[in-house]
Design a protein around this motif. Structure first.
Motif, PDB file in Angstrom:
ATOM      1  N   UNK A 237       0.845  -1.184   0.000  1.00  0.00           N
ATOM      2  CA  UNK A 237       0.000   0.000   0.000  1.00  0.00           C
ATOM      3  C   UNK A 237       0.881   1.235   0.000  1.00  0.00           C
ATOM      4  N   UNK A 238       0.425   2.284  -0.684  1.00  0.00           N
ATOM      5  CA  UNK A 238       1.168   3.536  -0.632  1.00  0.00           C
ATOM      6  C   UNK A 238       0.864   4.270   0.664  1.00  0.00           C
ATOM      7  N   UNK A 239       1.807   5.083   1.099  1.00  0.00           N
ATOM      8  CA  UNK A 239       1.553   5.935   2.255  1.00  0.00           C
ATOM      9  C   UNK A 239       1.806   7.384   1.857  1.00  0.00           C
ATOM     10  N   UNK A 240       1.243   8.293   2.627  1.00  0.00           N
ATOM     11  CA  UNK A 240       1.348   9.720   2.334  1.00  0.00           C
ATOM     12  C   UNK A 240       2.764  10.198   2.654  1.00  0.00           C
ATOM     13  N   UNK A 241       3.456  10.694   1.638  1.00  0.00           N
ATOM     14  CA  UNK A 241       4.880  10.978   1.796  1.00  0.00           C
ATOM     15  C   UNK A 241       5.182  11.967   2.926  1.00  0.00           C
ATOM     16  N   UNK A 242       4.611  13.138   2.844  1.00  0.00           N
ATOM     17  CA  UNK A 242       4.965  14.178   3.803  1.00  0.00           C
ATOM     18  C   UNK A 242       4.689  13.740   5.240  1.00  0.00           C
ATOM     19  N   UNK A 243       3.529  13.127   5.434  1.00  0.00           N
ATOM     20  CA  UNK A 243       3.182  12.740   6.795  1.00  0.00           C
ATOM     21  C   UNK A 243       4.018  11.563   7.282  1.00  0.00           C
ATOM     22  N   UNK A 244       4.411  10.703   6.344  1.00  0.00           N
ATOM     23  CA  UNK A 244       5.283   9.600   6.737  1.00  0.00           C
ATOM     24  C   UNK A 244       6.589  10.136   7.308  1.00  0.00           C
ATOM     25  N   UNK A 245       7.177  11.086   6.605  1.00  0.00           N
ATOM     26  CA  UNK A 245       8.438  11.657   7.069  1.00  0.00           C
ATOM     27  C   UNK A 245       8.268  12.241   8.456  1.00  0.00           C
ATOM     28  N   UNK A 246       7.211  13.021   8.619  1.00  0.00           N
ATOM     29  CA  UNK A 246       6.988  13.654   9.915  1.00  0.00           C
ATOM     30  C   UNK A 246       6.809  12.610  11.010  1.00  0.00           C
ATOM     31  N   UNK A 247       5.987  11.614  10.705  1.00  0.00           N
ATOM     32  CA  UNK A 247       5.725  10.590  11.713  1.00  0.00           C
ATOM     33  C   UNK A 247       7.023   9.949  12.172  1.00  0.00           C
ATOM     34  N   UNK A 248       7.862   9.604  11.227  1.00  0.00           N
ATOM     35  CA  UNK A 248       9.122   8.965  11.586  1.00  0.00           C
ATOM     36  C   UNK A 248       9.989   9.901  12.418  1.00  0.00           C
ATOM     37  N   UNK A 249      10.082  11.149  11.987  1.00  0.00           N
ATOM     38  CA  UNK A 249      10.966  12.070  12.705  1.00  0.00           C
ATOM     39  C   UNK A 249      10.408  12.481  14.061  1.00  0.00           C
ATOM     40  N   UNK A 250       9.067  12.508  14.168  1.00  0.00           N
ATOM     41  CA  UNK A 250       8.469  12.888  15.446  1.00  0.00           C
ATOM     42  C   UNK A 250       8.597  11.792  16.490  1.00  0.00           C
ATOM     43  N   UNK A 251       8.769  10.543  16.036  1.00  0.00           N
ATOM     44  CA  UNK A 251       9.048   9.465  16.998  1.00  0.00           C
ATOM     45  C   UNK A 251      10.394   9.785  17.598  1.00  0.00           C
ATOM     46  N   UNK A 252      10.421  10.799  18.402  1.00  0.00           N
ATOM     47  CA  UNK A 252      11.669  11.418  18.798  1.00  0.00           C
ATOM     48  C   UNK A 252      12.678  10.406  19.284  1.00  0.00           C
ATOM     49  N   UNK A 253      13.834  10.466  18.689  1.00  0.00           N
ATOM     50  CA  UNK A 253      14.903   9.598  19.141  1.00  0.00           C
ATOM     51  C   UNK A 253      14.968   8.266  18.444  1.00  0.00           C
ATOM     52  N   UNK A 254      14.035   7.992  17.550  1.00  0.00           N
ATOM     53  CA  UNK A 254      14.051   6.694  16.884  1.00  0.00           C
ATOM     54  C   UNK A 254      15.109   6.649  15.790  1.00  0.00           C
ATOM     55  N   UNK A 255      15.189   7.718  15.003  1.00  0.00           N
ATOM     56  CA  UNK A 255      16.225   7.803  13.976  1.00  0.00           C
ATOM     57  C   UNK A 255      17.002   9.099  14.165  1.00  0.00           C
ATOM     58  N   UNK A 256      18.206   9.129  13.617  1.00  0.00           N
ATOM     59  CA  UNK A 256      19.007  10.352  13.646  1.00  0.00           C
ATOM     60  C   UNK A 256      19.752  10.474  12.328  1.00  0.00           C
ATOM     61  N   UNK A 257      19.969  11.715  11.861  1.00  0.00           N
ATOM     62  CA  UNK A 257      20.692  11.892  10.603  1.00  0.00           C
ATOM     63  C   UNK A 257      22.151  11.499  10.792  1.00  0.00           C
ATOM     64  N   UNK A 258      22.732  10.883   9.776  1.00  0.00           N
ATOM     65  CA  UNK A 258      24.145  10.555   9.859  1.00  0.00           C
ATOM     66  C   UNK A 258      25.006  11.745   9.473  1.00  0.00           C
ATOM     67  N   UNK A 259      24.391  12.729   8.791  1.00  0.00           N
ATOM     68  CA  UNK A 259      25.155  13.850   8.268  1.00  0.00           C
ATOM     69  C   UNK A 259      25.535  13.657   6.818  1.00  0.00           C
ATOM     70  N   UNK A 260      25.521  12.418   6.368  1.00  0.00           N
ATOM     71  CA  UNK A 260      25.840  12.114   4.968  1.00  0.00           C
ATOM     72  C   UNK A 260      24.589  12.293   4.095  1.00  0.00           C
TER      73      UNK A 260
END
Lengths: 296, 296
Positions: A237-260
């Motif tokens: 199933x497709x998911x809504x792009x913008x909200x997916x990104x937000x959801x992932x990033x708002x799960x505070x502390x789950x992912x972090x940018x590597x800088x690359x």
DNA sequence: ACAAAAGTGTTCGTCTTACACCCATGC
DNA sequence: GCATGGGTGTAAGACGAACACTTTTGT
């Protein structure tokens, strides 16, 4: 005194190839990895890990018990064979032995809308149900007919309806679907292994909605686009792009940018992320909820 | 070739007595109904129903497989015994054989707030965890410490922590909790039956949130107050009265008024309702979501 | 009258979904 | 320039939780 019975493990080992989910299977008819309970392993989970490492060369991340199948005649053997099935996830995308899940369950990939095959099967099942109200309602519910929306996680309900109607082949037991009227529903697997696969996919689609097991399937570094593609491959199933990104990033502390960044995406370079390993297992219940586009 | 292994069924049979959930158990130490797989039953579910009817005189409504336990040494017997566990619900509140679930898991009833025993156990576990970050986080999560809220459905996580810390007695295996320092944690059950009970309660508390299995436990006619009391007994938690009523009634078509009233409630007579049996099993996925009061 | 439980109407805030738009790169 | 995917701000709306209040009985 408990009766003595043949018991085996059956494993649904899943990885994702960016484009489509894959499962370990081999032989003709295709069979999931399976074998007897080894007495030397203290727990089933530990046994499964060791067994998969040694025999398949695959190191498992997340492991979860699925269901225990014990119907008389489920294997070809006379008498009862108990099969304890497990779901295992791995990022090891080793060369051979992997089969595209949607080759085995071809009506389950709804990323470009509900597939024509699913609609055809739904219609065929409506005919099969006839005046039986319960069958009809189960069919409409499972296949997203009438007022119901298509729900990706109802994999097992769909498979069981198809099986009851004689529309899917199972090796050994049962008859071949009447190939004249019915659409092609993919290849049979050994015994009830296709049902076990359906159980595993159903569980996986449910689980990714509330536990971040998706990271077990990702490489160490990934872009949010790759993460989304992986979720979509599994969810079918497709998911809504913008909200997916937000959801992932708002799960505070789950992912972090590597800088690359990854410049190979064909557009603006994408920031790479990694899963924060400090996050302990229990904290991870927060889940990777993904917003579905409101289709319908 | 599959190995030959002792296999048995273990059942968590639950009913509710308006005030508290009850489970079928007997003997000393208390044991859940259990016995060998009977070869004459085609499926395990059918076998369990027949078996419960004949041996316990109880007719089951909802039945669901829980988990298969197969760790070496889980039963007293040498070698491996596989236990396939099931959850079964019934409204038959037959006389004897029923035990209050909260006598067996006395820290699980949070209807009047998180019980003192749970808080004590939580603190004890924090001490046990010490510097182990994962243990600490699991403890805080499971027992609602720190930033976490108490979540009734984490029954199994709580039980497993208590077990790992040696704070619950299991018959046969393991040592008795050191009675001097630790609070009383209820009686041991046969082998790992208390763990199986915890698994069943956890599953039940999760299930009632999204499937209306609660009706399997109700008499044919009931008031909304009784329905709420039953939910609260199982969930181990109070729910918001007004919103609960609305939620139930808005699940359009799930219940209907009988036209009768019950005058025995001590206040204004309550309208009686019944579950609409026309609603087929598959439609019932809509669930009995219940609004929890926002505590904290 | 008043306690007790049933039952109704409405507000408030959060979380989900959607829309609109800008950014950085390759060709 | 423009296609392509990356990335951000904000609004509409559904839903959950709470509050305030009325109704009908027994004592």
């Amino acid at each position: 005194m408990p009766s003595s019975i043949a018991a085996e493990l059956v494993a649904v080992i899943v990885s994702v190839d960016e484009e489509s989910p894959r499962v370990l299977a081999s032989g003709a008819p295709a069979a999931l990895p399976h074998g007897p309970l080894e007495p030397q392993h203290r727990s089933l989970q530990a046994g499964l890990r060791a067994w998969t490492r040694e025999r398949e060369g695959v190191e498992l991340g997340f492991v979860e018990q699925l269901y225990t199948f014990a119907d008389v005649g489920r294997s070809g053997r006379k008498g009862r064979t108990v099969a304890i099935s497990y779901l295992g996830l791995t990022r090891a995308q080793g060369e051979s032995g992997w089969v595209d899940v949607y080759d085995l369950l071809p009506w389950e990939d709804a990323r470009d809308g509900v597939p024509a095959l699913a609609s055809q099967l739904g219609e065929t099942l409506v005919g099969w149900a006839g005046r039986d109200g319960e069958r009809l309602e189960r069919t409409e519910h499972a296949f997203g007919l009438g007022d119901w929306a298509w729900r990706p996680e109802l994999v097992l309900q769909r498979y069981e309806l198809l099986w009851e109607a004689g529309l899917v082949a199972e090796h050994g037991a049962g008859s071949t679907p009447s190939s004249s009227t019915a659409p092609a529903t993919g290849p049979a697997m050994l015994h009830d292994h296709r049902r076990i696969l359906a159980t595993g996919l159903a569980r996986l689609r449910s689980t990714i909605q509330y536990r971040p097991v998706i990271f077990e399937l990702m490489p160490p570094d990934f872009t949010l686009g790759q993460l989304q593609a992986t979720v979509e491959a599994l969810a079918g199933q497709r998911v809504h792009k913008q909200n997916f990104r937000r959801t992932v990033q708002d799960q505070l502390g789950l992912v972090e940018p590597t800088g690359e960044t990854d410049r190979s995406t064909g557009g603006r370079p994408a920031a790479l992320y990694r899963f924060r390993s400090e996050v302990h297992a229990e904290r991870r219940h927060v889940g990777t909820k993904f917003p579905r586009p409101r289709t319908r």
